[in-house]
Design an enzyme around this catalytic site. Structure first.
Site, PDB file in Angstrom:
ATOM      1  N   HIS A  13      14.297  -3.075  -5.607  1.00  4.91           N
ATOM      2  CA  HIS A  13      15.366  -2.710  -6.528  1.00  4.91           C
ATOM      3  C   HIS A  13      14.850  -2.770  -7.975  1.00  4.91           C
ATOM      4  CE1 HIS A  13      19.517  -2.261  -7.773  1.00  4.91           C
ATOM      5  NE2 HIS A  13      19.517  -3.409  -8.418  1.00  4.91           N
ATOM      6  N   GLU A  69      14.842  -0.966  -0.708  1.00  6.52           N
ATOM      7  CA  GLU A  69      15.989  -1.670  -1.280  1.00  6.52           C
ATOM      8  C   GLU A  69      17.293  -1.299  -0.582  1.00  6.52           C
ATOM      9  OE1 GLU A  69      17.795  -0.507  -5.032  1.00  6.52           O
ATOM     10  OE2 GLU A  69      16.070   0.803  -5.402  1.00  6.52           O
ATOM     11  N   SER A 110      20.534  -0.326 -11.971  1.00  7.64           N
ATOM     12  CA  SER A 110      21.498  -1.025 -11.133  1.00  7.64           C
ATOM     13  C   SER A 110      22.917  -0.781 -11.654  1.00  7.64           C
ATOM     14  CB  SER A 110      21.147  -2.513 -11.069  1.00  7.64           C
ATOM     15  OG  SER A 110      21.835  -3.148 -10.022  1.00  7.64           O
TER      16      SER A 110
END
Length: 308
Positions: free
Chosen positions: A283, A253, A158
Site C-alpha cells: 500500500h 495490497e 490512500s
C-alpha cells in the site's frame, strides 16, 4: 489507457521492502496495544516518512493556503506556476503534512513543479465533508493567487487519494473549474468494504485489515453520512468530464481493487486514465522513494505521464 508493471520481468524484485517492514511494525503495535489513544495512534503514523529518503535540492516552507495549514515543497528550479495540491493518507484520521513531506517532495521534484501538502482537518473530530471542504478551499485560494486551474494537480495517497478525487468532483458539482490532472497512490475509496481483494490479499498486505478500515469509516462518516455518498465514496461518482487521471497501486495490497474499479469507472466515462499496478508492492509503495527501485521507477513513469 492501462498498464501493468511486472517487477519480476523488469528485474525490480526487492530483497527488502522498507514500507512493508514499517507496516509490519505498526501492525504488531496495534495488535499488542488495543487501547491506543488517538494521540499515540497519530504519533505512530507520523513515522510514515521513515522509508523515504530525503529528496535532494528540495526546500520546505510552512504556510496557510485558503485557511488550511500545510507545507510547501520547492524543488530547485521547479516551475512555481504549476502546483501539486497533495492530500495525505491515513484513513482521514492520522497522517499529516509532516509525515508526507518527503514523498510529496519526491513527486514534485520528479515532475518539476512545486507542491503544497495540506494539513486538512482530521476525523473523528471533524467528520466528512470537512476534509473535502479544506481541499476545495485550498484549490480556490491557489486559483485566486493567480495559478491557472489547469496548472493545479490534485495528488493523494490512500484516503488522500480519495480526497484528490473528491476535490475535483466537488469543484465540478459547484460549477467551478477542475484541476488539470489527478494522481492517486493506492486510493482508498470503498466505504462499504465490498472489495474482493480485502479477502484475497489479506495475507499479503502488511497493514490494511477490515477492522482497521471499519474503525476509520466510523470515524469519518459517523451515523449521518451514507457510505454511498459520491464525495465520500467516489466509486458512486459520475466521472463524466473528469480530469486526466493516473492511478497506481501495489499488487499485493488489500485495496488494489479500489484502483482497478476506479480505472474501470473512469474508462467507461471516457476519462483519459492510466493504471499502473506494481507487482509485489505494498500500500502506497512510493513511500520508499529514494530507497527502492520500484518506487523510483514509478515516480519516473508519473513524470513522463505528467509531461506528456
Amino acid at each position: 489507457m492501462s498498464i501493468s508493471i511486472d517487477a519480476e520481468a523488469t528485474g525490480t524484485v526487492q530483497a527488502t521492502d522498507p514500507v512493508r517492514d514499517l507496516y509490519a511494525d505498526w501492525s504488531e503495535i496495534m495488535a499488542t496495544t488495543p487501547d491506543l489513544t488517538m494521540r499515540l495512534f497519530r504519533s505512530i503514523f507520523d513515522e510514515w516518512h521513515q522509508p523515504t529518503r530525503e529528496p535532494e535540492a528540495v526546500s520546505y516552507k510552512e504556510d496557510v493556503v485558503g485557511g488550511v495549514p500545510g507545507i510547501w515543497a520547492f524543488p530547485e528550479g521547479a516551475d512555481r506556476a504549476k502546483v501539486l495540491l497533495y492530500t495525505h493518507g491515513g484513513g482521514f484520521a492520522v497522517g499529516s503534512a509532516s509525515s508526507h513531506r518527503k514523498l510529496a517532495g519526491h513527486v514534485a521534484k520528479a515532475v518539476g513543479v512545486v507542491t503544497f501538502v495540506l494539513d486538512y482537518r482530521r476525523a473523528p473530530e471533524h467528520p466528512h465533508p470537512a476534509q473535502v471542504e479544506d481541499g476545495v478551499a485550498a484549490f480556490k485560494a491557489l486559483v485566486d493567487s493567480g495559478i491557472h486551474p489547469h496548472d493545479i494537480t490534485t495528488v493523494g495517497d490512500s484516503a488522500g487519494g480519495n480526497l484528490a478525487i473528491a476535490i475535483a468532483l466537488a469543484l465540478k458539482e459547484q460549477g467551478e473549474p477542475q484541476p488539470g490532472q489527478v494522481i492517486v497512490f493506492s486510493p482508498w475509496l470503498d466505504m462499504e468494504n465490498k472489495g474482493e481483494t480485502l479477502i484475497t490479499n489479506d495475507a499479503t498486505d502488511a497493514l490494511i485489515s477490515v477492522p482497521l478500515l471499519e474503525g476509520m469509516i466510523a470515524g469519518v462518516l459517523g451515523d449521518s453520512v451514507s457510505p454511498q455518498n459520491p464525495l465520500a465514496n467516489p466509486l458512486y461518482a459520475d466521472f463524466s468530464g473528469f480530469p486526466r487521471l493516473y492511478i497506481t497501486a501495489g499488487s499485493v495490497e488489500s485495496l488494489v481493487d479500489n484502483a482497478t474499479r476506479l480505472n474501470a469507472l473512469a474508462e467507461a466515462a471516457g476519462v483519459d486514465v492510466t493504471l499502473s499496478i506494481a507487482e509485489g508492492q505494498q500500500h502506497v509503495y512510493p513511500f520508499s522513494a529514494g530507497n527502492s527501485e520500484p518506487a523510483d521507477a514509478e515516480l519516473a513513469r508519473i513524470a513522463g505521464w505528467y509531461k506528456y
